[in-house]
Design an enzyme around this catalytic site. Structure first.
Site, PDB file in Angstrom:
ATOM      1  N   ASP A  76     -10.983  32.649 -32.660  1.00 28.93           N
ATOM      2  CA  ASP A  76     -11.176  33.944 -33.311  1.00 28.93           C
ATOM      3  C   ASP A  76      -9.936  34.816 -33.098  1.00 28.93           C
ATOM      4  O   ASP A  76      -9.369  34.863 -32.006  1.00 28.93           O
ATOM      5  CB  ASP A  76     -12.414  34.632 -32.725  1.00 28.93           C
ATOM      6  CG  ASP A  76     -12.904  35.778 -33.600  1.00 28.93           C
ATOM      7  OD1 ASP A  76     -14.006  35.674 -34.149  1.00 28.93           O
ATOM      8  OD2 ASP A  76     -12.168  36.785 -33.726  1.00 28.93           O
ATOM      9  N   ILE A  77      -9.527  35.491 -34.158  1.00 30.35           N
ATOM     10  CA  ILE A  77      -8.315  36.313 -34.106  1.00 30.35           C
ATOM     11  C   ILE A  77      -8.503  37.550 -33.229  1.00 30.35           C
ATOM     12  O   ILE A  77      -7.533  38.131 -32.729  1.00 30.35           O
ATOM     13  CB  ILE A  77      -7.900  36.701 -35.543  1.00 30.35           C
ATOM     14  CG1 ILE A  77      -6.418  37.027 -35.625  1.00 30.35           C
ATOM     15  CG2 ILE A  77      -8.747  37.832 -36.095  1.00 30.35           C
ATOM     16  CD1 ILE A  77      -5.899  37.131 -37.053  1.00 30.35           C
ATOM     17  N   ASN A 129     -24.042  35.643 -37.157  1.00 30.13           N
ATOM     18  CA  ASN A 129     -24.414  36.896 -37.813  1.00 30.13           C
ATOM     19  C   ASN A 129     -24.757  36.588 -39.266  1.00 30.13           C
ATOM     20  O   ASN A 129     -23.960  35.961 -39.970  1.00 30.13           O
ATOM     21  CB  ASN A 129     -23.261  37.903 -37.756  1.00 30.13           C
ATOM     22  CG  ASN A 129     -22.986  38.388 -36.344  1.00 30.13           C
ATOM     23  OD1 ASN A 129     -23.913  38.609 -35.570  1.00 30.13           O
ATOM     24  ND2 ASN A 129     -21.714  38.535 -35.999  1.00 30.13           N
ATOM     25  N   HIS A 184     -20.305  30.896 -40.329  1.00 32.19           N
ATOM     26  CA  HIS A 184     -19.567  30.471 -39.141  1.00 32.19           C
ATOM     27  C   HIS A 184     -20.420  30.697 -37.903  1.00 32.19           C
ATOM     28  O   HIS A 184     -21.250  31.606 -37.873  1.00 32.19           O
ATOM     29  CB  HIS A 184     -18.231  31.234 -39.012  1.00 32.19           C
ATOM     30  CG  HIS A 184     -18.363  32.715 -39.113  1.00 32.19           C
ATOM     31  ND1 HIS A 184     -18.519  33.372 -40.313  1.00 32.19           N
ATOM     32  CD2 HIS A 184     -18.408  33.687 -38.157  1.00 32.19           C
ATOM     33  CE1 HIS A 184     -18.623  34.673 -40.097  1.00 32.19           C
ATOM     34  NE2 HIS A 184     -18.568  34.885 -38.795  1.00 32.19           N
TER      35      HIS A 184
HETATM   36  P1  AMP Z   1     -18.670  37.986 -38.256  1.00 33.86           P
HETATM   37  O1  AMP Z   1     -18.681  39.428 -37.860  1.00 33.86           O
HETATM   38  O2  AMP Z   1     -19.795  37.197 -37.633  1.00 33.86           O
HETATM   39  O3  AMP Z   1     -18.572  37.798 -39.753  1.00 33.86           O
HETATM   40  O4  AMP Z   1     -17.382  37.376 -37.598  1.00 33.86           O
HETATM   41  C1  AMP Z   1     -16.163  37.261 -38.258  1.00 33.86           C
HETATM   42  C2  AMP Z   1     -15.157  36.898 -37.221  1.00 33.86           C
HETATM   43  O5  AMP Z   1     -14.016  36.368 -37.880  1.00 33.86           O
HETATM   44  C3  AMP Z   1     -14.670  38.085 -36.387  1.00 33.86           C
HETATM   45  O6  AMP Z   1     -14.939  37.821 -35.012  1.00 33.86           O
HETATM   46  C4  AMP Z   1     -13.172  38.153 -36.685  1.00 33.86           C
HETATM   47  O7  AMP Z   1     -12.414  38.514 -35.575  1.00 33.86           O
HETATM   48  C5  AMP Z   1     -12.874  36.740 -37.152  1.00 33.86           C
HETATM   49  N1  AMP Z   1     -11.749  36.601 -38.050  1.00 33.86           N
HETATM   50  C6  AMP Z   1     -11.477  37.306 -39.177  1.00 33.86           C
HETATM   51  N2  AMP Z   1     -10.345  36.885 -39.757  1.00 33.86           N
HETATM   52  C7  AMP Z   1      -9.883  35.865 -38.988  1.00 33.86           C
HETATM   53  C8  AMP Z   1      -8.744  35.009 -39.049  1.00 33.86           C
HETATM   54  N3  AMP Z   1      -7.836  35.113 -40.023  1.00 33.86           N
HETATM   55  N4  AMP Z   1      -8.591  34.082 -38.088  1.00 33.86           N
HETATM   56  C9  AMP Z   1      -9.478  33.973 -37.087  1.00 33.86           C
HETATM   57  N5  AMP Z   1     -10.571  34.733 -36.979  1.00 33.86           N
HETATM   58  C10 AMP Z   1     -10.777  35.683 -37.904  1.00 33.86           C
END
Ligand code: AMP
Length: 104
Positions: A30-31, A83, A96
């Protein structure tokens, strides 16, 4: 899907390093990590959320991938989170599974 950031990551558009990948899913960090180890298990097929998936085999394979990713990252204990829907905190509308833990 054209405008989906996770589809682009799966396609290799950003050169994201995968913790592991298999026929069904890719796993990457996760970023914006909320734990010392915070990975995302992402199915290769686009589905906006868990609510859009009827494929029981895919869901099973995703959970197997969670275990494999946790083992590869050296996690014995970890949390998983999905989520589903904006009100529940979903920000990226490609299914995810968050895998969060700390190497001990
Ligand atoms: P959610 O809130 O469950 O939709 O989680 C989305 C997750 O994706 C968050 O924890 C973000 O930090 C992560 N995220 C968004 N863009 C990226 C990316 N380019 N690379 C890695 N993680 C990401």
């Amino acid at each position: 899907m054209e405008d989906c950031i996770f589809c682009k990551i799966i396609n290799g558009d950003f050169g994201t390093e995968f913790v592991l990948e298999n026929e069904y899913a890719v796993v990457f960090n996760d970023i914006n990590p909320k734990a010392p180890v915070h990975m995302l298990v992402v199915p290769r097929v686009h589905a906006a959320s868990l609510n859009e998936v009827e494929d029981k085999n895919l869901l099973g394979e995703l959970m197997m991938t969670v275990k494999q990713a946790a083992a590869k990252a050296g996690l014995k204990s970890y949390k998983t989170l999905i989520n589903t829907g904006k009100e529940a905190g979903q920000e990226v509308f490609h299914l995810h599974i968050h895998v969060m833990g700390e190497k001990k």
